[in-house]
Design an enzyme around this catalytic site. Sequence first.
Site, mmCIF file in Angstrom:
data_model
loop_
_atom_site.group_PDB
_atom_site.id
_atom_site.type_symbol
_atom_site.label_atom_id
_atom_site.label_comp_id
_atom_site.label_asym_id
_atom_site.label_seq_id
_atom_site.Cartn_x
_atom_site.Cartn_y
_atom_site.Cartn_z
ATOM 1 N N LYS A 182 29.316 -56.126 -18.052
ATOM 2 C CA LYS A 182 29.647 -56.598 -19.309
ATOM 3 C C LYS A 182 30.449 -55.409 -19.915
ATOM 4 C CE LYS A 182 28.528 -56.933 -23.756
ATOM 5 N NZ LYS A 182 29.580 -56.613 -24.339
ATOM 6 N N GLU A 256 21.374 -44.747 -21.118
ATOM 7 C CA GLU A 256 21.960 -43.545 -21.380
ATOM 8 C C GLU A 256 22.553 -43.544 -23.019
ATOM 9 O OE1 GLU A 256 24.381 -41.107 -22.370
ATOM 10 O OE2 GLU A 256 25.810 -41.601 -20.936
ATOM 11 N N CYS A 290 29.058 -39.519 -26.354
ATOM 12 C CA CYS A 290 27.629 -39.614 -26.575
ATOM 13 C C CYS A 290 27.167 -38.124 -26.440
ATOM 14 C CB CYS A 290 26.850 -40.539 -25.725
ATOM 15 S SG CYS A 290 27.174 -40.169 -23.917
ATOM 16 N N GLU A 387 24.020 -39.429 -35.432
ATOM 17 C CA GLU A 387 25.143 -39.302 -34.500
ATOM 18 C C GLU A 387 26.398 -40.105 -35.046
ATOM 19 O OE1 GLU A 387 25.039 -41.786 -31.088
ATOM 20 O OE2 GLU A 387 26.041 -40.300 -29.925
#
Lengths: 490, 315
Positions: A182, A256, A290, A387
Amino acid sequence: MTTFDYAPAPESRSVVKISSEYGHFINGEFVAGANHFPSINPANEEVLSQIALGSSADVDRAVKAARVAYEAVWSKMSGRERGKYLYRIARILQERAREFAVLESLDNGKPIRESRDVDVPLAAAHFFYHAGWADKLDYAGLGHAPQAHGVAGQIIPWNFPLLMLAWKIAPALATGNTVVLKPAETTSLTALLFAQVCQQADLPQGVVNIVTGDGSTGAAIVDHPGIDKIAFTGSTEVGKAIARAIAPTKKKATLELGGKAANIVFDDAPIDETVEGIVNGIFFNQGHVCCAGSRLLLQENVAEEILRKLKVQMAKIRVGDPLDKNTDLGAINSSAQLSKIRELSESGGSEGAERWSPECILPDKGFWFAPTIFTGVTQAHRIAREEIFGPVLSVLTFRTPQEAIEKANNTPYGLSAGIWSEKGSRILWASQQLKAGVVWANTFNKFDPASPFGGYKESGWGREGGRHGLTAYLKSSQLSHKEGGVNEDE
Amino acid sequence: MKFYGLVDGSDISLRNYLNTLSGVDQIGAEARAAMLATRSIKTTAKSWAIETAISMVDLTTLEGADTPEKVRALCTKAVRPNPADSTVPSVAAICVYNDMVDIARKQLDLIGGKDVAVAAVSTAFPSGRASMEVKIQDTQDAINAGATEIDMVIDRGAFLSGRYIEVFNEIVVIRELCEGKAHLKVILETGELVTYDNVRKASFLSMLAGADFIKTSTGKVTPAATPPVVLVMLEAVRDFHEMTSHRIGVKAAGGIRTTKDAIKQLVLVNETVGADWLKPSLFRIGASALLNDLLMQRMKIRDGYYPSPTYVTID
């Protein structure tokens, strides 16, 4: 004209054909979806296409197709034969590189220079690399004839749509798994073009299935009992939800997740290349990375000089049309992400950090955020801990190497880190102290399919790429994690 | 202030100063230059770049076979690069060996090329392997013959063996000879210095000793003016300006043969030291074959098609 103003140099979009509506790619063919949502160009808010919203019935069909393909074809095929398909896909990606690059920039907002020079070549490289493994799995250090899991459910993010697809699909196929993938809600188009590549490569039907949709579609994949293994790249929040969901099941998972990487500059660093590396570390791909170097740790005795030069360099960043070949910083991927970046940046200001951006004219339409740095940041600021996933850099200082390491490791994340120093012994020492899956020295954001990538702590489970990445897609009963070199519980 | 107040002319102060310079990471510098080489310069920007590049050319002939006729022909081309189009700017200078300086100067003056400078290569070009007396005489001859720009080579042997003060002192002496009469360009011969750390160090050494320009190469050694070498020199010039407020020029020479190469150089200048340096008084390109390619590209933009190579002159 009296100065060297670069005239617009737009890449032509005539190379891509976008349908007004897309369905899912199940069992080798496109099937219509019931409900749709728009995919928009974040640079100008133009609706590019209507994307099918995958239901649990769609996911079920895809998983069944993948199961049949696994049982009947893919698991019985020799590694050498599987490798041929991977090589074929890799070559087609190269042949159609410009088409993929333009489509990626249109759908994602990233500069064409990056999609052309980084995303697409690396995606092809991942297929080439794993094609080479397909017939050599006996020699990968995993014991004799290691077995595939079966059907892998793969959920990928919007920051590197095609590249993350390659990171997921290439190792899965090389090791003999079939796939239900997806793409992210806002960036489905290159995955759907990849579906055409699968057809072009005559990949047996059902080996790769692509179901588009949002979080509910992803949840349907995670919850589907026919899935043997989940591979997810995305936020730590969703990663935790997936871990909870699969805890009572036999499903394997690689996650991840997020990061808040420290980029550490020692006083013997090569100044100009360091400044360039800081810029690449945080402003590459609009900071939607990331492993971005989002926390800059400067040794105090060079902090002033580095910051001065960093500001000069930031003023040269060319922000604008992603399709212009001279653009360095493109559009923020979505309005939701833009709001998040704005909210966190405002918290930086209100918590007392000093905010700076170069003068730059942002387009009226679309989602844009100027490259930004915060100085005077402390470990307690939200912008030093959370983040941001945008072009925002938090700058902290340190006095001694030990202090740098303590601050760098003082985060729940542990995906990547950077070290800048001309002293080899210091680089080796620091890289051993840093609790991060990837440590770059005198460079940043460099990727290679042969190099394992993944996180410590809340940045994830497992590794992708390299020999280590194969272990995630093979049954490892005869293998302890330690032997595989995968440090999952750090 | 002598030596910009940064060194006092002694061995120890020079050494100490050079030791304060930050290192250059080879991979990073090359990656930066490669990224800037992807800049796509089109339409109006390309026209501007071609025009500017022509005006920055030091049109060069440095052959044993050079004759007065050859040099005169080159002078004609320097003043009016395209005989059929008077809108093409003159080049910045003619660059020749000593014995051709007088011939070049007279020819240029004769045909209305007073603004085109004559540069002489000097100090036992290209190797620099001669006594100081010979180097002084070499430079003096060129100035006497009317050279207003001196392209001197440094003693690479002395530099590589760490005798920085010898290299420094040679430049200081030649600088004194040039004072008020000629601009001094100091050739580093980067192809023999090899590392970017050396290039950065030699750039600072030359600037401290009084160079008006630092120049990459003689053109007799490869590699020469590679984009990363020029990048490192431009960074040195930028840092030097920050410290002293003095603008030192850069001359890229050797291996720049096409318009594409030249435009890459201008992009490096633009995105390293900035637009202030985009003029012949602060950036030069030493070349011979390049000029014809610039002229052909200029005609292509004007006419919409590439001319036959017979439409540019071969000298």
